[in-house]
Design an enzyme around this catalytic site. Sequence first.
Site, mmCIF file in Angstrom:
data_model
loop_
_atom_site.group_PDB
_atom_site.id
_atom_site.type_symbol
_atom_site.label_atom_id
_atom_site.label_comp_id
_atom_site.label_asym_id
_atom_site.label_seq_id
_atom_site.Cartn_x
_atom_site.Cartn_y
_atom_site.Cartn_z
ATOM 1 N N SER A 1 37.332 44.549 49.536
ATOM 2 C CA SER A 1 37.251 45.136 48.188
ATOM 3 C C SER A 1 36.840 44.053 47.207
ATOM 4 O O SER A 1 37.486 43.016 47.142
ATOM 5 C CB SER A 1 38.605 45.680 47.748
ATOM 6 O OG SER A 1 39.093 46.566 48.701
ATOM 7 N N ARG B 1 48.181 42.145 43.800
ATOM 8 C CA ARG B 1 47.040 41.282 44.152
ATOM 9 C C ARG B 1 46.929 40.077 43.215
ATOM 10 O O ARG B 1 45.843 39.662 42.824
ATOM 11 C CB ARG B 1 45.713 42.070 44.145
ATOM 12 C CG ARG B 1 45.678 43.245 45.068
ATOM 13 C CD ARG B 1 45.790 42.910 46.541
ATOM 14 N NE ARG B 1 46.095 44.109 47.276
ATOM 15 C CZ ARG B 1 47.363 44.511 47.529
ATOM 16 N NH1 ARG B 1 48.400 43.768 47.141
ATOM 17 N NH2 ARG B 1 47.591 45.612 48.170
ATOM 18 N N GLU C 1 38.268 41.215 42.182
ATOM 19 C CA GLU C 1 39.406 40.677 42.944
ATOM 20 C C GLU C 1 39.081 39.294 43.506
ATOM 21 O O GLU C 1 39.959 38.466 43.696
ATOM 22 C CB GLU C 1 39.706 41.655 44.092
ATOM 23 C CG GLU C 1 40.719 41.170 45.097
ATOM 24 C CD GLU C 1 40.921 42.137 46.259
ATOM 25 O OE1 GLU C 1 41.161 43.330 46.030
ATOM 26 O OE2 GLU C 1 40.838 41.671 47.412
#
Length: 360
Positions: free
Chosen positions: A243, A166, A340
Amino acid sequence: MRVTHTAPLAPLTTLGLGGAAAAVAELHDLEDFPEFVAFAEAYPGAPVPLGAGSNVLADDSGCSSAVLRMATQGIRIAGETADGRIRVEVQAGHSLADLVDTTIAAGLTGMEMLAGIPGTTGATPVQNVGAYGQEISDTLVEVTVWDWKLRRRTVMDAAACGLGHRTSVFKRTRRWTVLTLVFALHRAELSAPVTYRTVADELGVPVGTRVPAAEAAQAVRAVRHTKGMVLDTSGIDHRSVGSVFLSPEITPTQAADLRAHNAPVHRFPDGSTRVSASWLIKRSGFALRSPVTTGVRISSQHYTLVADEGTDATATTFAKAIDVVLQQVQTHTGVTLTPEIDRIGDPTPHNAHAHHSSLF
Ligand SMILES: Cc1cc2nc3c(=O)[nH]c(=O)nc-3n(C[C@H](O)[C@H](O)[C@H](O)COP(=O)(O)OP(=O)(O)OC[C@H]3O[C@@H](n4cnc5c(N)ncnc54)[C@H](O)[C@@H]3O)c2cc1C
């Protein structure tokens, strides 16, 4: 190119939060990009690239730089790569969901597990988008970018993109705007092996089975639905960024301990072993639907943060909720979560780590 001055950012993001940008330009045709380069010079810092706004939190104070909304469309399935895979060229503004469906319909595999992820294809290298065992790094060959530092268009191969878990060289910087992408996919009827138990259960097959790619995508979408991990504008959890936190990396000892507690622990293509952040959030005492800060609560389907309907939530209360979850998970599990999502706004010395740096 369509330009709006003093444009509210909230409607351009899935969270629906944030102030106004000094200007938002919407790019529909890549031919107009040089016009945007000249336009952006009138604003401070490098412009902020924006796709569907499904992974960003725009500051309440807005943004004094120009925002470039990528709306270019197009997929071209063109020729073979040196290793015999099929080249797929995509415009940055094209939706990832449509790319996944188009490649499956063309008899290509490599993206079927990415079904149901919102957003544009141009944003996918930024955090090496991935789910259910597949990542953009599996198929990305190269991207064509505009480099705002060197002021030129350049081609970066996948290695130069620095794709990790990520993350990539594009994360938390405004230096590059992705314009087009090339992927290489296999011509095959069957999907990649199904590695996630939830997806295998949905399909009624053992883990490791290959199934027709369209069936794999359908199963992934169904599993995502049960967790509120598809954008559903009719549901109460639709003001979401998916998320909010990365799945944290854990040591082999922690992994063994967490598996003993039935925690979802997975190995990722970069070799890391990670536990689901939502499992840690649940474990730390948060309940589904429970309020965290003004207008911000845990989703009704999944242990992640969403903004409530109405106008109570602000970017500030959402950022505060991130801190509350981070602290509580740290206290209860000893694990430090990392957000994130990307912040859009004007970086200050205090918040620069969370924002795109305008300094490159
Ligand atoms: C319900 C839901 C489920 C999700 N599930 C997943 C998942 O399973 N896996 C996953 O990885 N992500 C997931 N996400 C996060 C999100 O969908 C992805 O990060 C997606 O790639 C964001 O695309 P976007 O077009 O909305 O990007 P935006 O939110 O508009 O932008 C995200 C970042 O990319 C930058 N950016 C956007 N376009 C460009 C460009 N052309 N060039 C350079 N930088 C650019 C932006 O500046 C920003 O920093 C989910 C989000 C939601 C809401």
